[in-house]
Motif scaffolding. Sequence first.
Motif, mmCIF file in Angstrom:
data_model
loop_
_atom_site.group_PDB
_atom_site.id
_atom_site.type_symbol
_atom_site.label_atom_id
_atom_site.label_comp_id
_atom_site.label_asym_id
_atom_site.label_seq_id
_atom_site.Cartn_x
_atom_site.Cartn_y
_atom_site.Cartn_z
ATOM 1 N N VAL A 77 0.831 -1.203 0.000
ATOM 2 C CA VAL A 77 0.000 0.000 0.000
ATOM 3 C C VAL A 77 0.866 1.254 0.000
ATOM 4 O O VAL A 77 1.914 1.314 0.658
ATOM 5 N N LYS A 78 0.413 2.259 -0.760
ATOM 6 C CA LYS A 78 0.976 3.604 -0.667
ATOM 7 C C LYS A 78 -0.174 4.575 -0.478
ATOM 8 O O LYS A 78 -1.165 4.530 -1.206
ATOM 9 N N LEU A 79 -0.046 5.461 0.532
ATOM 10 C CA LEU A 79 -1.137 6.365 0.939
ATOM 11 C C LEU A 79 -0.678 7.805 0.815
ATOM 12 O O LEU A 79 0.400 8.173 1.303
ATOM 13 N N TRP A 80 -1.510 8.623 0.135
ATOM 14 C CA TRP A 80 -1.251 10.060 0.003
ATOM 15 C C TRP A 80 -2.342 10.838 0.740
ATOM 16 O O TRP A 80 -3.525 10.717 0.386
ATOM 17 N N PRO A 81 -2.008 11.640 1.746
ATOM 18 C CA PRO A 81 -3.022 12.537 2.333
ATOM 19 C C PRO A 81 -3.246 13.732 1.407
ATOM 20 O O PRO A 81 -2.289 14.352 0.931
ATOM 21 N N LEU A 82 -4.473 14.033 1.128
ATOM 22 C CA LEU A 82 -4.791 15.154 0.242
ATOM 23 C C LEU A 82 -5.295 16.308 1.103
ATOM 24 O O LEU A 82 -4.675 16.658 2.080
ATOM 25 N N GLY A 83 -6.412 16.884 0.792
ATOM 26 C CA GLY A 83 -6.962 17.945 1.635
ATOM 27 C C GLY A 83 -6.037 19.140 1.713
ATOM 28 O O GLY A 83 -5.661 19.734 0.697
ATOM 29 N N ASP A 84 -5.600 19.493 2.948
ATOM 30 C CA ASP A 84 -4.788 20.697 3.162
ATOM 31 C C ASP A 84 -3.289 20.436 3.056
ATOM 32 O O ASP A 84 -2.485 21.328 3.303
ATOM 33 N N THR A 85 -2.889 19.238 2.699
ATOM 34 C CA THR A 85 -1.460 18.924 2.619
ATOM 35 C C THR A 85 -0.840 19.636 1.422
ATOM 36 O O THR A 85 -1.283 19.444 0.279
ATOM 37 N N PRO A 86 0.197 20.476 1.626
ATOM 38 C CA PRO A 86 0.776 21.205 0.481
ATOM 39 C C PRO A 86 1.511 20.307 -0.495
ATOM 40 O O PRO A 86 1.538 20.567 -1.692
ATOM 41 N N ASN A 87 2.155 19.235 0.019
ATOM 42 C CA ASN A 87 2.914 18.329 -0.854
ATOM 43 C C ASN A 87 2.533 16.887 -0.490
ATOM 44 O O ASN A 87 3.160 16.264 0.371
ATOM 45 N N PRO A 88 1.496 16.341 -1.152
ATOM 46 C CA PRO A 88 1.061 14.978 -0.792
ATOM 47 C C PRO A 88 2.149 13.936 -0.959
ATOM 48 O O PRO A 88 2.226 12.991 -0.173
ATOM 49 N N GLU A 89 3.031 14.101 -1.953
ATOM 50 C CA GLU A 89 4.059 13.090 -2.190
ATOM 51 C C GLU A 89 5.049 13.045 -1.040
ATOM 52 O O GLU A 89 5.512 11.969 -0.634
ATOM 53 N N ALA A 90 5.372 14.208 -0.497
ATOM 54 C CA ALA A 90 6.316 14.250 0.629
ATOM 55 C C ALA A 90 5.721 13.620 1.874
ATOM 56 O O ALA A 90 6.437 13.061 2.711
ATOM 57 N N ALA A 91 4.390 13.715 2.014
ATOM 58 C CA ALA A 91 3.719 13.155 3.191
ATOM 59 C C ALA A 91 3.214 11.740 2.967
ATOM 60 O O ALA A 91 2.518 11.184 3.822
ATOM 61 N N ALA A 92 3.533 11.160 1.819
ATOM 62 C CA ALA A 92 3.023 9.824 1.495
ATOM 63 C C ALA A 92 3.606 8.775 2.427
ATOM 64 O O ALA A 92 4.739 8.909 2.923
#
Length: 361
Positions: free
Chosen positions: A206-221
């Motif tokens: 699994v790979k999970l990306w937080p969206l919403g208010d996250t400025p850089n989803p890839e960095a927070a994946a």
Amino acid sequence: MILHRYFAYRFALTFGGVLGIFIVMLTLLDLIDQLRSFSSDATFQEVLSLTLLSAPQGLYRMLPLMMILTTIALFLGLARTSELVVTRAAGRSALRALLAPLAVAMLIGVLGVAVFNPIVAATSKEYDRRADDLRGVASVLRISSDGFWLRQGSAERQSVIRAVATNVDGTQLRGVTFITFEDGPVRRIEAARATLVDGAWELEDVKLWPLGDTPNPEAAAETHARFSIPSTLTPDQIRDSFGTPSSIAIWDLPGFIDRLETAGFAARRHLMWFHSELAQPLFLMAMVLIGAGFTMRHQRGGRTGLMVLFAILLSFGLYFLRNFTAVLGENGQLPVALAAWAPPFVGIGLSLGLLLHLEDG
């Protein structure tokens, strides 16, 4: 040719009368049924529209019965007026006199499959959509050329699921993507595999990306070997979302079958329906031959009712045989082509044998 045109005209006129009777009867009966089902959820206008949308499917299913009743009514009328006696006296055999009714039955069957079938599919689909809206139920699955799509969630949060392939009941997914929405997209998940187990999707790789208010989803994946997502779906809900093959137009059915097989679902049910529809004109011709075999004679005394009863019983027997072989074809116990095409040929062979025996002894 004049005699053939006369028989064709009489057959078409009789079929029109039988069709009109069935339209009135089925519409009234279906209206009563819809009123019982939606009396507390819909207005009378909505119920009436549901009835009109449901009526074409009922008429289409009754086509073989209408054909046998048309044949019986036609030849009883011709026998009563001694027109069959005159026809035979002019040197026409029973089989030659049947050519025009058979041609009309074939034409009705071809028009039914090519024209009326798509109309029935469209009205059935619209009926299901409106009925689900009134019941508060929505379809959770859609098949497309790039895979298939599921929808799950509650009033607060919805998730859209796309998968490249699946097993036959939609509970094991491969190449799967989950996108979760609240007021907007809040999370994206990609996984190699997902399995529906006890009210949850169990994901692997699994790979999970937080969206919403996250400025850089890839960095927070985040990556996980395993991940669990609660689900309100059940295997029965997924299977029921396919709908019935009759809600898909005959012209669109081959493409839909290809998409089902590409996605990994079993398409035998839809393939069986497709072949059954193609065999429908021959089945209607078999009904004409059965009716003619028992009623295409000079009627004497009380034997008329007995012959009519035999014709109806044999036609119902053939109809039952077609449904029985269709079940065997859907279950894989018979080849689909054999299950769909054998009953019409059996009916035609038996009725032709009966006609030849009565004509030539």
